[in-house]
Design a protein around this motif. Structure first.
Motif, PDB file in Angstrom:
ATOM      1  N   SER A  71       0.837  -1.211   0.000  1.00 25.02           N
ATOM      2  CA  SER A  71       0.000   0.000   0.000  1.00 25.02           C
ATOM      3  C   SER A  71       0.866   1.253   0.000  1.00 25.02           C
ATOM      4  O   SER A  71       0.534   2.246  -0.657  1.00 25.02           O
ATOM      5  CB  SER A  71      -0.919   0.032   1.222  1.00 25.02           C
ATOM      6  N   GLN A 121      -7.448   0.385  -0.653  1.00 26.07           N
ATOM      7  CA  GLN A 121      -7.714  -0.783   0.190  1.00 26.07           C
ATOM      8  C   GLN A 121      -8.925  -0.510   1.084  1.00 26.07           C
ATOM      9  O   GLN A 121      -9.799  -1.360   1.222  1.00 26.07           O
ATOM     10  CB  GLN A 121      -6.462  -1.057   1.042  1.00 26.07           C
ATOM     11  N   ASP A 201      -5.793  -1.565  -4.903  1.00 28.00           N
ATOM     12  CA  ASP A 201      -5.142  -2.050  -3.688  1.00 28.00           C
ATOM     13  C   ASP A 201      -6.105  -2.951  -2.909  1.00 28.00           C
ATOM     14  O   ASP A 201      -7.066  -2.463  -2.328  1.00 28.00           O
ATOM     15  CB  ASP A 201      -4.714  -0.852  -2.828  1.00 28.00           C
TER      16      ASP A 201
HETATM   17 MG   LIG Z   1      -1.999  -2.694   2.183  1.00 32.39          MG
END
Ligand SMILES: [Mg+2]
Ligand SMILES: Nc1ncnc2c1ncn2[C@@H]1O[C@H](COP(=O)(O)OP(=O)(O)OP(=O)(O)O)[C@@H](O)[C@H]1O
Ligand SMILES: [Zn+2]
Length: 281
Positions: A71, A121, A201
């Protein structure tokens, strides 16, 4: 993706550390880290010398355990956070031959708005949870220079259709949606400026298997139809196997293995990659 093609995105020696470092971790040759962490000063070396290319129309997978720096890498590329050092080049007429990391924040914003799409994410980072879904898409369209309300509504509806959000829910706020629906609104928003590059992500993480499969099919369909280059990040090699043409394996902030996904699955070289592959069987 053909090897003789020019890469669209080219990343060289990207480094990102959290903390200022100390005598014992300053030198990358001699430092002793616990995973990515200096026990003396607490500095985290989240991305270390990361280099790779992304070719036009390919899906590049990045796989690695939690904390391996995936990330952080995406956030650096999307200019959410400053890199410690490194270079990234975007190979089009407009941007060629300039290290994007050195550009002004205004220029970076322009690149985000016109060249990139991002699916975070955590949907909270990608969506305004109390805007309508179509409003979230309009926001990105406005950032990309659109002003015509009727046109934006048409585009918004088409995109929500693409990601299978029923149109009667388009005025609803994403906070009322399920996780899978929120990810699909993020995808619609990320696609709204027709970006040549899309960052995804952990887009399927936390979704149950049937929803996961639907999101994966959607991503494949988008890639087939729009020929967007994508970087798909996941800790789950099963997801990467389904999506990625080529794969990077990250561990403790470093890329430890890189190759065609099939090749990595068939013949993993690094012990960590072997462990990942065998756990799939
Ligand atoms: Mg991550
Ligand atoms: N703002 C921050 N300050 C300090 N350390 C950070 C910060 N953000 C990330 N880190 C550290 O950087 C490392 C990489 O984190 P990152 O979130 O990039 O991992 P990841 O591979 O995405 O993990 P996951 O699979 O759990 O999402 C971790 O050790 C994390 O603790
Ligand atoms: Zn240190």
């Amino acid at each position: 993706m053909l090897k003789h093609e020019q890469p669209l995105l080219y990343v060289q020696n990207l480094q990102k550390k959290f903390g200022s470092g100390c005598e014992s971790c300053k030198d990358s040759e001699t430092r002793m880290l616990t995973k990515n962490y200096c026990a003396h000063c607490g500095t985290v070396y989240a991305c270390r010398n990361v280099s790779f290319e992304v070719y036009p129309g390919e899906i590049l997978g990045i796989v690695g355990e939690s904390g391996s720096g995936k990330s952080t890498l995406m956030q650096c590329l999307y200019f959410d956070t400053e890199v410690t050092s490194g270079e990234v080049y975007f190979n089009d007429m407009e941007l060629r031959n300039q290290n994007l990391f050195t550009l002004s924040s205004q220029k970076k914003r322009y690149i985000r708005n016109h060249k990139y799409g991002m699916v975070y994410q955590n949907p909270v980072n990608g969506l305004k949870m109390n805007f309508s879904s179509i409003g979230n898409i309009a926001e990105k369209l406005i950032a990309a220079g659109n002003r015509n309300v009727g046109e934006m509504e048409t585009v918004g509806k088409r995109l929500l259709g693409t990601v299978h959000i029923p149109l009667f829910r388009m005025k609803e706020e994403p906070k009322n949606f399920s996780g899978g629906m929120q990810q699909r609104v993020q995808i619609a928003k990320a696609l709204s400026n027709n970006p040549p590059v899309l960052f995804l992500d952990e887009v399927t993480t936390g979704l149950d298997l049937s929803v996961q499969a639907a999101v994966i099919d959607l991503i494949k369909k988008i890639q087939r139809e729009l020929h967007i280059s994508m970087i798909v990040v996941s800790h789950d090699l099963a997801v990467i196997r389904m999506l990625a043409d080529r794969t990077l394996v990250m561990l403790n902030g470093e890329v430890i293995e890189e190759g065609l996904t099939d090749q990595i699955l068939e013949d993993p070289i690094h012990a960590y990659t072997q462990q990942l592959v065998y756990s799939l069987l």
